[in-house]
Design an enzyme around this catalytic site. Structure first.
Site, PDB file in Angstrom:
ATOM      1  N   HIS A  49       0.848  -1.214   0.000  1.00 49.01           N
ATOM      2  CA  HIS A  49       0.000   0.000   0.000  1.00 49.01           C
ATOM      3  C   HIS A  49       0.873   1.250   0.000  1.00 49.01           C
ATOM      4  CE1 HIS A  49      -3.186   2.817   1.401  1.00 49.01           C
ATOM      5  NE2 HIS A  49      -4.005   1.926   0.883  1.00 49.01           N
ATOM      6  N   PHE A  50       1.415   1.681  -0.941  1.00 49.98           N
ATOM      7  CA  PHE A  50       1.592   1.124  -2.279  1.00 49.98           C
ATOM      8  C   PHE A  50       3.096   1.029  -2.503  1.00 49.98           C
ATOM      9  CE2 PHE A  50      -2.249   3.715  -2.143  1.00 49.98           C
ATOM     10  CZ  PHE A  50      -3.212   2.814  -2.547  1.00 49.98           C
TER      11      PHE A  50
END
Length: 142
Positions: A49-50
Site C-alpha cells: 500500500h503502495f
C-alpha cells in the site's frame, strides 16, 4: 501521565504488527489520551500500500486512534483486563496522506459514556500540524 510501549501492552491486548501506538504522552483515565505513532518505512502494510508510493491506510489511522481511546478507557481500574471493541465509526474524514517519516499525534476525548458503551472524538495530526484524519468512534468495553 506518560506510557511506554511496554506499559501500553499491559493495558491493551494489541501486539505487533497490529499495535499502532508507540507512546502515550498524556492520559486522563476515562477522559482522554494523546498518543504518538512514528510511521516507519518498515511498517508491514507499506509492502502492498503502495510499493511505489507508500501511504498509511486510512483504516489503520482510525485503528491507531481507537487504540489510543482504548488506553484511556482500559486504564481505569474497573476495566483492567477487559477489551475495547469497535461499535462504529462516524463522520470519518481523511485530510492529508500519512507517509514514512511522519509522526502522528493521536488525540481521543471520550465525549459520552453509558455503561460499557461510549463515544470518542478522535483526531490524528501530523508533525507539521496538518490534520491527517478525524472521526467519531463508538466503542464497547467487554
Amino acid at each position: 501521565m506518560k506510557l511506554t510501549t511496554k506499559e501500553i501492552m499491559e493495558i491493551i491486548p494489541h501486539r505487533q504488527p497490529f499495535l499502532l501506538i508507540d507512546t502515550v504522552e498524556e492520559l486522563e483515565p476515562g477522559v482522554r489520551a494523546v498518543a504518538k505513532k512514528c510511521v516507519s518505512y518498515n511498517e508491514p502494510f507499506f509492502a502492498g500500500h503502495f510499493p511505489q508510493e507508500p501511504v498509511m491506510p486510512g483504516v489503520l489511522i482510525i485503528e491507531a486512534l481507537a487504540q489510543a481511546g482504548c488506553v484511556a478507557m482500559l486504564c481505569k481500574p474497573e476495566n483492567k483486563g477487559k477489551i475495547g471493541y469497535f461499535g462504529g465509526i462516524n463522520s470519518a474524514k481523511f485530510k492529508n496522506k500519512v507517509v514514512p517519516g511522519d509522526v502522528l499525534t493521536l488525540e481521543v476525548e471520550i465525549i459520552k459514556q453509558k455503561g460499557p458503551i461510549g463515544i470518542g472524538k478522535a483526531k490524528a495530526v501530523k508533525q507539521d500540524g496538518k490534520v491527517a484524519a478525524m472521526a467519531e468512534l463508538t466503542f464497547a468495553i467487554g
